[in-house]
Design an enzyme around this catalytic site. Sequence first.
Site, PDB file in Angstrom:
ATOM      1  N   TYR A  44     -13.210  -4.472  -2.314  1.00  0.00           N
ATOM      2  CA  TYR A  44     -13.928  -3.758  -3.125  1.00  0.00           C
ATOM      3  C   TYR A  44     -14.934  -5.538  -3.655  1.00  0.00           C
ATOM      4  O   TYR A  44     -15.823  -4.920  -3.335  1.00  0.00           O
ATOM      5  CB  TYR A  44     -13.457  -3.043  -4.307  1.00  0.00           C
ATOM      6  CG  TYR A  44     -14.706  -2.475  -5.425  1.00  0.00           C
ATOM      7  CD1 TYR A  44     -15.126  -1.378  -4.589  1.00  0.00           C
ATOM      8  CD2 TYR A  44     -15.164  -3.175  -6.649  1.00  0.00           C
ATOM      9  CE1 TYR A  44     -16.043  -0.703  -5.285  1.00  0.00           C
ATOM     10  CE2 TYR A  44     -16.419  -2.849  -6.997  1.00  0.00           C
ATOM     11  CZ  TYR A  44     -16.437  -1.368  -6.192  1.00  0.00           C
ATOM     12  OH  TYR A  44     -17.641  -0.314  -6.591  1.00  0.00           O
TER      13      TYR A  44
ATOM     14  N   ARG B  98      -9.718  -0.293   4.882  1.00  0.00           N
ATOM     15  CA  ARG B  98      -8.954  -0.474   3.146  1.00  0.00           C
ATOM     16  C   ARG B  98      -9.288  -0.973   2.394  1.00  0.00           C
ATOM     17  O   ARG B  98      -9.874  -0.856   1.190  1.00  0.00           O
ATOM     18  CB  ARG B  98      -7.321  -0.462   3.220  1.00  0.00           C
ATOM     19  CG  ARG B  98      -6.562   0.703   3.761  1.00  0.00           C
ATOM     20  CD  ARG B  98      -5.200   0.362   2.712  1.00  0.00           C
ATOM     21  NE  ARG B  98      -4.762   1.578   3.192  1.00  0.00           N
ATOM     22  CZ  ARG B  98      -4.133   3.141   2.341  1.00  0.00           C
ATOM     23  NH1 ARG B  98      -4.701   3.047   1.409  1.00  0.00           N
ATOM     24  NH2 ARG B  98      -3.773   4.103   3.675  1.00  0.00           N
TER      25      ARG B  98
ATOM     26  N   TYR C 159      -2.367  -9.620   5.367  1.00  0.00           N
ATOM     27  CA  TYR C 159      -2.203  -8.884   5.196  1.00  0.00           C
ATOM     28  C   TYR C 159      -4.144  -8.591   5.330  1.00  0.00           C
ATOM     29  O   TYR C 159      -5.174  -8.404   4.740  1.00  0.00           O
ATOM     30  CB  TYR C 159      -2.136  -7.854   4.382  1.00  0.00           C
ATOM     31  CG  TYR C 159      -1.986  -6.194   4.632  1.00  0.00           C
ATOM     32  CD1 TYR C 159      -2.082  -5.842   5.398  1.00  0.00           C
ATOM     33  CD2 TYR C 159      -1.844  -5.584   3.375  1.00  0.00           C
ATOM     34  CE1 TYR C 159      -1.495  -4.460   5.878  1.00  0.00           C
ATOM     35  CE2 TYR C 159      -1.637  -4.250   2.971  1.00  0.00           C
ATOM     36  CZ  TYR C 159      -2.245  -3.609   5.069  1.00  0.00           C
ATOM     37  OH  TYR C 159      -1.736  -2.168   4.977  1.00  0.00           O
TER      38      TYR C 159
ATOM     39  N   LYS D 288       0.203  -9.457   9.115  1.00  0.00           N
ATOM     40  CA  LYS D 288       0.262  -7.843   9.203  1.00  0.00           C
ATOM     41  C   LYS D 288      -0.970  -7.634   9.380  1.00  0.00           C
ATOM     42  O   LYS D 288      -2.044  -7.486   8.395  1.00  0.00           O
ATOM     43  CB  LYS D 288       1.086  -7.531   7.690  1.00  0.00           C
ATOM     44  CG  LYS D 288       0.580  -5.884   7.884  1.00  0.00           C
ATOM     45  CD  LYS D 288       1.160  -5.341   6.752  1.00  0.00           C
ATOM     46  CE  LYS D 288       1.079  -3.442   7.135  1.00  0.00           C
ATOM     47  NZ  LYS D 288       1.754  -2.960   6.268  1.00  0.00           N
TER      48      LYS D 288
ATOM     49  N   ILE E 260       6.023  -4.308  10.283  1.00  0.00           N
ATOM     50  CA  ILE E 260       5.868  -3.604   8.887  1.00  0.00           C
ATOM     51  C   ILE E 260       5.120  -2.121   9.127  1.00  0.00           C
ATOM     52  O   ILE E 260       4.192  -2.129   8.753  1.00  0.00           O
ATOM     53  CB  ILE E 260       4.826  -4.012   7.976  1.00  0.00           C
ATOM     54  CG1 ILE E 260       5.355  -6.102   7.991  1.00  0.00           C
ATOM     55  CG2 ILE E 260       4.697  -4.097   6.305  1.00  0.00           C
ATOM     56  CD1 ILE E 260       4.686  -6.760   7.092  1.00  0.00           C
TER      57      ILE E 260
ATOM     58  N   THR F 264       0.685  -0.939  -0.167  1.00  0.00           N
ATOM     59  CA  THR F 264       0.254   0.229  -0.181  1.00  0.00           C
ATOM     60  C   THR F 264       1.081   1.292   0.516  1.00  0.00           C
ATOM     61  O   THR F 264       0.336   2.292  -1.027  1.00  0.00           O
ATOM     62  CB  THR F 264      -1.003   0.122   0.858  1.00  0.00           C
ATOM     63  OG1 THR F 264      -1.751  -1.211   1.645  1.00  0.00           O
ATOM     64  CG2 THR F 264      -1.991   1.436   1.243  1.00  0.00           C
ATOM     65  N   THR F 265       1.943   1.326   0.704  1.00  0.00           N
ATOM     66  CA  THR F 265       2.986   2.695   0.964  1.00  0.00           C
ATOM     67  C   THR F 265       3.677   2.935   0.177  1.00  0.00           C
ATOM     68  O   THR F 265       4.003   3.846  -0.431  1.00  0.00           O
ATOM     69  CB  THR F 265       3.534   2.044   2.103  1.00  0.00           C
ATOM     70  OG1 THR F 265       2.610   1.816   3.042  1.00  0.00           O
ATOM     71  CG2 THR F 265       4.464   3.551   2.353  1.00  0.00           C
TER      72      THR F 265
END
Length: 325
Positions: A113, A144, A139, A167, A207, A50-51
Amino acid sequence: MSMSENPFGQVLVALVTPFTADGEVDWAGVAKHIDDVITAGADGIVVTGTTGETSTLTDAEKLRLVEVGKDVAAGRAKIIMGGGSNETAHAMQLARQSEKAGADGNMIVTPYYNKPTQAGILTHFRMIADATDLPVILYDIPGRTGVAIAYETLLRAAKHPNILAVKDAKGDLAQVSRVLNQTDLLYFSGDDPNVLPHLSIGATGLIGVTANIAATPYRQMVDAVNAGDLKTATAAHKQLEPLVRAVMTHVPGTVAAKYILHGLGRITSPRVRLPLVGPEEWEAAEIEDEIDLVKNIPGVDFSNFRPDRNAAAGGALPKIAGTTR
């Protein structure tokens, strides 16, 4: 913990992807930044997460990030491919390609989504884990993705021989404790303000986004927890608190991290790709106010912090549009 038990490392950086001012990947900047964070104490790098702006990277860029990471790390840190896809077939393909590119592991995000059922989430995870021999980090970030990984799903996923870790960006420490009690899964804190709380109940490491800027105090925190030295770990946590707030509170972490890294002269541009944009004036001012409270973080000298709001303004459209299969 030996690397045979933990193939990922403990201080993992959720790496930003440095761009040029026009939004193309700055490959020299990527190599420099990876070397910087490893030198500062990171023993794992998650690229294309994501980052790293995975949503606006092409597959070719993602795989090259793995290759560059492996070259620069040269055995000093593990390189994990993050991101995945909300299409199972695409995620499986990316996993296979990342293995060929040399990745040491894959991090698989919950399908976003689509909002699948827990059965669909579990099938997604298992099929991607089956696609390679690489160890897998799941994750869990419902803020999100729209869907959390249920406790029961984690227990079932943990039986897969390649699924070794989670994570956690959910913030449910009670569930973390339950899963740690019931499985052998490794836990990584995916929520920068909660790294020390996660470590204190048995998490393996982190992380982190803020670790792009300050990996050294995270290294000190993890080493102190490993040694049973809560006082030293707490001191590192307190040192980091205003910087974590600057990075994680006012704008997306990627945006703030790039703004700060550029202000420190560590990347050549703070540019992000649309639909992300740089901080507006009032957001930049809030970030800078938090930075004023940062004191004596090892490895970071904010006396030379020179933020550039104009350079960060807006967002870029890359030459090649979209993530492609």
